[in-house]
Design an enzyme around this catalytic site. Structure first.
Site, PDB file in Angstrom:
ATOM      1  N   GLU A  86       0.805  -1.224   0.000  1.00 42.66           N
ATOM      2  CA  GLU A  86       0.000   0.000   0.000  1.00 42.66           C
ATOM      3  C   GLU A  86       0.840   1.277   0.000  1.00 42.66           C
ATOM      4  OE1 GLU A  86      -2.888  -0.106   3.143  1.00 42.66           O
ATOM      5  OE2 GLU A  86      -3.877  -1.868   2.368  1.00 42.66           O
ATOM      6  N   GLU A 113      -4.959  -8.849   1.184  1.00 37.71           N
ATOM      7  CA  GLU A 113      -5.639  -8.554   2.453  1.00 37.71           C
ATOM      8  C   GLU A 113      -7.123  -8.353   2.202  1.00 37.71           C
ATOM      9  OE1 GLU A 113      -4.195  -5.160   4.711  1.00 37.71           O
ATOM     10  OE2 GLU A 113      -2.112  -5.699   4.300  1.00 37.71           O
ATOM     11  N   TRP A 142      -2.159   0.528  13.729  1.00 41.07           N
ATOM     12  CA  TRP A 142      -1.613   1.842  13.400  1.00 41.07           C
ATOM     13  C   TRP A 142      -2.161   2.947  14.306  1.00 41.07           C
ATOM     14  CZ3 TRP A 142       2.478   0.309  11.151  1.00 41.07           C
ATOM     15  CH2 TRP A 142       2.465  -0.803  10.326  1.00 41.07           C
TER      16      TRP A 142
HETATM   17  C1  GBH Z   1      -4.357  -2.194   5.488  1.00 42.58           C
HETATM   18  O1  GBH Z   1      -4.583  -0.836   5.259  1.00 42.58           O
HETATM   19  C2  GBH Z   1      -2.955  -2.373   6.003  1.00 42.58           C
HETATM   20  O2  GBH Z   1      -2.115  -2.974   5.041  1.00 42.58           O
HETATM   21  C3  GBH Z   1      -2.879  -3.123   7.280  1.00 42.58           C
HETATM   22  O3  GBH Z   1      -1.619  -2.955   7.852  1.00 42.58           O
HETATM   23  C4  GBH Z   1      -4.003  -2.679   8.178  1.00 42.58           C
HETATM   24  O4  GBH Z   1      -3.905  -3.255   9.449  1.00 42.58           O
HETATM   25  C5  GBH Z   1      -5.312  -3.089   7.520  1.00 42.58           C
HETATM   26  O5  GBH Z   1      -5.409  -2.621   6.237  1.00 42.58           O
HETATM   27  C6  GBH Z   1      -6.555  -2.663   8.280  1.00 42.58           C
HETATM   28  O6  GBH Z   1      -6.682  -1.268   8.293  1.00 42.58           O
HETATM   29  O7  GBH Z   1      -8.264   7.231   9.637  1.00 42.58           O
HETATM   30  O8  GBH Z   1      -6.564   8.597   8.588  1.00 42.58           O
HETATM   31  O9  GBH Z   1      -5.955   6.982  10.252  1.00 42.58           O
HETATM   32  C7  GBH Z   1      -5.816  -0.525   4.683  1.00 42.58           C
HETATM   33  C8  GBH Z   1      -5.900   0.946   4.452  1.00 42.58           C
HETATM   34  C9  GBH Z   1      -5.222   2.851   5.601  1.00 42.58           C
HETATM   35  C10 GBH Z   1      -7.235   1.805   6.198  1.00 42.58           C
HETATM   36  C11 GBH Z   1      -5.280   3.644   6.868  1.00 42.58           C
HETATM   37  C12 GBH Z   1      -7.277   2.613   7.472  1.00 42.58           C
HETATM   38  C13 GBH Z   1      -6.761   4.760   8.395  1.00 42.58           C
HETATM   39  C14 GBH Z   1      -6.671   6.168   7.903  1.00 42.58           C
HETATM   40  N1  GBH Z   1      -5.906   1.616   5.732  1.00 42.58           N
HETATM   41  N2  GBH Z   1      -6.664   3.875   7.227  1.00 42.58           N
HETATM   42  S1  GBH Z   1      -6.864   7.317   9.183  1.00 42.58           S
END
Ligand code: GBH
Length: 459
Positions: free
Chosen positions: A167, A366, A421
């Site tokens: 990603e 994923e 995250w």
């Molecule tokens: C994936 O991201 C990742 O590869 C993985 O590590 C993660 O655990 C999984 O999906 C589930 O999320 O609200 O501004 O903090 C998917 C895309 C990008 C979705 C970050 C959630 C949060 C943005 N992800 N997003 S924010």
């Protein structure tokens, strides 16, 4: 149960994780600091002040986790290699103890009859490289190529499938424009430079993987499916900008060797006259791939909107004159994400229509959902919503295959509850529950469902 979707013989089932989200042991065996250590230790950035310091302690408990995978019956396990374990200061000597950990993990997987699939970069950039400019500078891409060569040399004969980047959208735009991922920057030109250097890094890593003779090399993109809020031309144009920002910025250079025709409408003066693109880059970026990895979670409905920042000089790269609006009438996961499985079919079929023969075979690297699951009084976790999510998305995937999309594998996100995250440990994506106080693992109902589904394919 008779309602399992059925897949062709040879279709691969797997589970996925990522280094910083599960390993812990951040100071062990010579690992250097990454941008996520810095980010998570900065007060106020991650929910509850959570960090990946211990996470699921997978660094020490990997034999138990591999046993869970074996019992699950998966064909393949997707994990990521932590760059700061291999090159702790980003450019200095290689840390053999870091390589040894992944070597032990790979041997454990092979002994369990599970094919390893390795991601070279799932967001944990060595902090030393960020201090030198991070993905904004070309040197980081060159360092990534060198790191990829080291890892491929050591593990390439035992790991058949390699993913360069996970990603890159998140690395470039959440990291350098939205600021919700490490390193937490909010920039315009810097984020666009990061996107380009991630693409260059991907190209250099593919060269390194080819030189090591690995069986398959690819990249994983989080492609988004955008729907217009209304039938208006303005909303249709907003969809194009969203599609450019999220998808075309990667798929056009990688699959077609060109930059998106819609980039000027999406970024205006931010993208014009940039000096980070060099001649020869597109050839490097568009080297043939053995597969395209796609992570898919949810659809996004967008509406036309004004710029959030009027002063063009201060505008970030994700300010593109559209806004996300809620999708009506559907369930939401604990992330607040709309559940609409047919959009998974639509995304894949749309991709096939757009790229035709230029689209390599696809692996879904994923797919999964965060739910508010509680451990029941019987000790089990009855995560019915997750079971439904997985069943419906596998059914939607099967429909895309029936419509002619060449999909070879599916990895559930994630094997374990883990560090989500900026959301910390609040959000649970695992098919195995992790009690962080004791590190006890409890397979949820979704684990048992996935296991039966895989077993049903082989009857
Ligand atoms: C994936 O991201 C990742 O590869 C993985 O590590 C993660 O655990 C999984 O999906 C589930 O999320 O609200 O501004 O903090 C998917 C895309 C990008 C979705 C970050 C959630 C949060 C943005 N992800 N997003 S924010």
């Amino acid at each position: 149960m008779t309602d399992f979707p059925s897949f062709p013989p040879g279709f691969l089932f797997g589970a996925a994780t990522a280094s910083y989200q599960i390993e812990g042991a951040v100071h062990e065996d010579g690992r250097g600091p990454s941008i996520w250590d810095t980010y998570s230790h900065t007060p106020g950035l991650v929910a509850n002040g959570d960090t990946g310091d211990v996470a699921c302690d997978h660094y020490h408990r990997y034999p138990q986790d591999v046993a869970l995978l074996r019992e699950l019956g998966v064909d393949s396990y997707r994990f990521s290699v932590a760059w700061p374990r291999i090159v702790p200061d980003g450019s200095g000597p290689v840390n053999v103890k870091g390589l040894d950990f992944y070597s032990r993990l790979v041997d454990e997987l092979l002994a369990a009859g599970i094919e390893p699939a390795a991601t070279l970069y799932h967001w944990d950039l060595p902090q030393a490289l960020e201090d030198g400019g991070g993905w904004r500078v070309r040197e980081t891409a060159e360092r990534f190529g060198a790191y990829a060569a080291v890892v491929a040399e050591h593990l390439g004969d035992r790991v058949p499938r390699w993913i360069t980047l996970n990603e890159p959208w998140c690395s470039a735009f959440l990291g350098y424009s939205v600021g919700r991922h490490a390193p937490g920057a909010r920039e315009g030109r810097g984020a666009l430079a990061a996107a380009h250097h991630l693409l260059v890094g991907h190209g250099l890593a593919v060269q390194a993987l080819r030189a090591a003779g690995v069986r398959e090399a690819g990249i994983t993109l989080n492609l988004d499916h955008h729907l217009p809020a209304t039938g208006s031309p303005a909303d249709a144009a907003a969809v194009t900008r969203a599609d450019t920002l999220h998808n075309l910025v990667w798929t056009e250079p990688i699959l077609k060797g060109r930059y998106p025709a819609t980039e000027e409408d999406t970024w205006g003066e931010l993208i014009t006259g940039q000096d980070f693109r060099r001649s020869g880059d597109l050839e490097l970026i568009s080297q043939p791939l053995d597969f395209l990895g796609i992570n898919y979670y949810r659809p996004i409905v967008v509406a036309d909107a004004p710029y959030r920042e009027n002063d063009a000089a201060r505008r970030v790269a994700t300010d593109n004159r559209y806004e996300e609006v809620p999708m009506p009438g559907v369930r939401r996961t604990a992330m607040g994400w709309a559940v609409a499985p047919h959009t998974f079919t639509d995304l894949l079929v749309g991709l096939r229509e757009r790229y035709g023969a230029a689209l390599p075979p696809v692996h879904i690297t994923e797919n999964g959902s965060a739910e508010d699951d509680e451990a029941g009084s019987d000790g089990a976790v009855h995560d019915r919503d997750r079971v439904a999510y997985l069943r419906d998305h596998l059914t939607a995937l099967r429909a895309a295959m029936d419509a002619g999309v060449d999909v070879r594998g599916y990895y559930v996100w994630s094997l374990l509850d883990n560090f989500e995250w900026a959301f910390g440990y609040d959000k649970r994506f695992g098919i195995v529950r992790v009690d962080y106080a004791t590190q006890r693992r409890t397979p949820k109902d979704s684990y048992h469902w996935y296991r039966s589904m895989i077993a049903a394919q082989r009857r």
